[in-house]
Design a protein around this motif. Structure first.
Motif, mmCIF file in Angstrom:
data_model
loop_
_atom_site.group_PDB
_atom_site.id
_atom_site.type_symbol
_atom_site.label_atom_id
_atom_site.label_comp_id
_atom_site.label_asym_id
_atom_site.label_seq_id
_atom_site.Cartn_x
_atom_site.Cartn_y
_atom_site.Cartn_z
ATOM 1 N N GLY A 75 49.587 34.163 33.731
ATOM 2 C CA GLY A 75 49.824 34.271 35.170
ATOM 3 C C GLY A 75 49.383 33.019 35.900
ATOM 4 O O GLY A 75 48.849 32.076 35.308
ATOM 5 N N LYS A 76 49.590 33.013 37.222
ATOM 6 C CA LYS A 76 49.304 31.831 38.023
ATOM 7 C C LYS A 76 48.037 31.959 38.865
ATOM 8 O O LYS A 76 47.660 31.017 39.563
ATOM 9 C CB LYS A 76 50.496 31.541 38.944
ATOM 10 C CG LYS A 76 51.792 31.257 38.180
ATOM 11 C CD LYS A 76 52.911 30.858 39.121
ATOM 12 C CE LYS A 76 54.207 30.620 38.350
ATOM 13 N NZ LYS A 76 54.078 29.577 37.321
ATOM 14 N N LYS B 33 43.230 36.653 33.195
ATOM 15 C CA LYS B 33 44.290 36.314 34.130
ATOM 16 C C LYS B 33 43.776 36.251 35.566
ATOM 17 O O LYS B 33 44.157 35.360 36.335
ATOM 18 C CB LYS B 33 45.408 37.357 34.025
ATOM 19 C CG LYS B 33 46.652 37.038 34.829
ATOM 20 C CD LYS B 33 47.722 38.098 34.615
ATOM 21 C CE LYS B 33 48.271 38.074 33.208
ATOM 22 N NZ LYS B 33 49.432 38.998 33.046
ATOM 23 N N ASP C 189 50.481 28.056 33.397
ATOM 24 C CA ASP C 189 50.014 29.427 33.601
ATOM 25 C C ASP C 189 48.739 29.662 32.804
ATOM 26 O O ASP C 189 48.578 29.139 31.702
ATOM 27 C CB ASP C 189 51.072 30.435 33.159
ATOM 28 C CG ASP C 189 52.261 30.478 34.114
ATOM 29 O OD1 ASP C 189 52.197 29.823 35.173
ATOM 30 O OD2 ASP C 189 53.250 31.166 33.782
#
Length: 530
Positions: free
Chosen positions: A455-456, A60, A451
């Motif tokens: 997450g980003k 992530k 994503d």
């Protein structure tokens, strides 16, 4: 979610035409946003996933510079060894095939696992990333572990995991803990052999706690330019990192083909470890794709001849005709050949049930989400794309873009195509774009976002992707221009579908190709779950 799209037309096989047509999409709207869909994760695993998400997750956040190298900057393999010791070294209780490589390791692992299962062996397989559920990363006998089995095992060892995290001052990561859980679950399930896919590199990967005493074989599929910063910044350093899975006195199967000096690095490491080398791209070079068939109940397959033959021998070791591979492209044929070579290596070590017929059955039964995966007509209709042919492929490097391009040119040369693309921030966007634009004639390229790892942080803004594709077009001889709209992934698919449907000059319905990462594949498949 912000989407940028450019409509390219008249792209030749060697350069992009100076003319790039801009199409308005102002009237295309959708209230459905794939980024806000509820998770596809099994609700029974909420506590388990929450425990893992409380740890550092490099998928992530991104991997630190040099973390995969065998140096002072590399991950501390000592903490992983201490975790395994606290779990009573479960990975030493069964035979292991350890698989590393820039591309192809997931497919090769899946092929091999199914071959061994077809031979009657109990097989564990550990891979990453997952598409819809973390259960996909840990499979036993061809099926993702059930939520109840995973939960039961997690709770039984949770005190050990918590103690380990505390004693390591919180430094154990999401991937390290999950790897420990997988290794110990395979012991509990009493597998005969486990196929273990490395996460990053090899030398300092959490999976590289396997000792030569229970290692059946190491496998290195390919060496390419990915995770460059984490693996030392060059092809040579990447090869050195991945060669770290070669163990003393144990055979190594090299997929390939490799650049000569890269193959030299791998062979040199094998020589220092007294390990025999099997080069699959050499002894399997007579294998070939005969054509594409539509097999009832399965869909499109490529009919292949698998031939494994030593140069010195007149008779092939294995010769299988008309093997129907469900994953398309020459790269998947090479992955199948590599898995076949590993199977023969295991046969030589006493796995007598790995017969030629088991190899055929295993290869033909293998398919993976997001690897040259076509949506069924019902799935396309569910996405409001009736009659559309939609291909999902997680290609995200220059090499995998080339493999995708070659497959399209060979098998779908007459198809009109539209790309829908989202990528992670640490990939070479320009090289990826140039590979696709230099050999294909897409009606359009639609750029969006997805994503990454839930997450980003590692997601690439579509504006950044836009600049990369314009640069790629410029370098290939095109005048650059731009357009921007706010679009979801699903809206991007609908736009691609509309572009193909609006052209009434041909009876060809065209094909939408979703690519750039496995994470945009996740976005599409997640919508089908809801």
């Amino acid at each position: 979610m912000r989407t940028l799209w450019n409509h390219f037309s008249a792209i030749s096989s060697c350069k992009v035409s100076p003319r790039i047509r801009i199409i308005s999409s102002a009237n295309l709207t959708s209230n459905r946003n794939l980024s806000t869909i509820s998770s596809t994760e099994d609700p029974e695993l909420r506590d388990f996933v929450g425990f893992l998400e409380s740890l550092k997750n490099y998928e992530k956040s991104g991997v630190p510079k040099g973390a995969g190298t065998d140096s002072d900057d590399g991950f501390d393999l000592g903490r992983m060894k201490r975790l395994m010791l606290r779990l009573q070294n479960p990975h030493s209780k069964y035979k292991v095939v350890h698989v590393a490589g820039t591309k192809g390791k997931g497919s090769t692992s899946a092929f091999l696992s199914n071959i061994l299962r077809a031979g009657g062996y109990s097989v564990g397989c550990y891979s990453s990333p997952h598409i819809l559920s973390i259960k996909e990363r840990i499979s036993c006998n061809g099926e993702p572990v059930s939520a109840s089995t995973l939960n039961d095992h997690f709770y039984s060892i949770k005190p050990i995991l918590e103690q380990s995290i505390q004693e390591e001052n919180g430094s154990l990561s999401h991937f390290e803990i999950l790897t420990g859980i997988a290794f110990s679950l395979f012991e509990k399930e009493n597998v005969d052999i486990a196929v273990i896919e490395a996460g990053l590199g090899g030398a300092r990967d959490a999976t590289n706690v396997i000792e030569s005493s229970n290692l059946a074989a190491s496998v290195i599929t390919t060496i390419g330019e990915e995770h460059m910063a984490a693996l030392g910044g060059s092809l040579e350093s990447i090869a050195e990192a991945k060669s770290g899975i070669i163990k003393h006195g144990r055979p190594v199967v090299l997929g390939g083909p490799f650049l000569p000096h890269i193959e030299g690095i791998l062979r040199s490491k094998a020589a220092t470890m007294s390990s025999s080398v099997i080069l699959a791209s050499n002894i399997g070079s007579s294998s070939s794709i005969k054509g594409i068939i539509n097999k009832n109940g399965i869909g499109l397959c490529q009919s292949c001849d698998i031939v494994i033959q030593n140069e010195k021998d007149e008779k092939p070791i294995v010769e299988l005709s008309d093997v129907n591979l469900r994953m398309l492209g020459h790269h998947q044929l090479q992955n199948a050949v590599t898995a076949t070579c590993v199977s023969l290596c295991l046969r030589d070590q006493g796995c007598g049930r790995v017969t030629d017929e088991a190899i055929r059955i295993g290869l033909e039964n293998t398919c993976l989400l997001g690897r040259s995966q076509f949506l069924t007509p019902k799935e396309a209709e569910t996405l409001q794309l009736p009659g559309a042919k939609v291909l999902l492929d997680g290609a995200h490097t220059k090499e995998s873009a080339r493999a995708l391009k070659d497959m399209i040119k060979k098998d779908f040369a007459e198809k009109r195509i539209v790309f829908v693309i989202a990528m992670a921030s640490d990939k070479d966007h320009v090289s990826f774009a140039k590979e696709l634009l230099s050999g294909l004639k897409p009606e359009a390229v639609i750029l969006t976002e997805a994503d990454i790892g839930g997450g980003k942080v590692r997601s690439t803004a579509s504006s950044v992707l836009k600049e990369s594709w314009i640069k790629a077009a410029d370098e290939l001889g095109s005048r650059s221009t731009e357009a921007s709209e706010n679009k979801t992934v699903l809206d991007s698919l609908k736009l691609a579908y509309k572009i193909l449907c609006d052209d009434r000059s041909t009876s060809d319905s065209g094909m939408v190709i979703v690519t750039g990462s496995l994470h945009i594949v996740t976005s599409v498949l997640a919508s089908l779950q809801h």
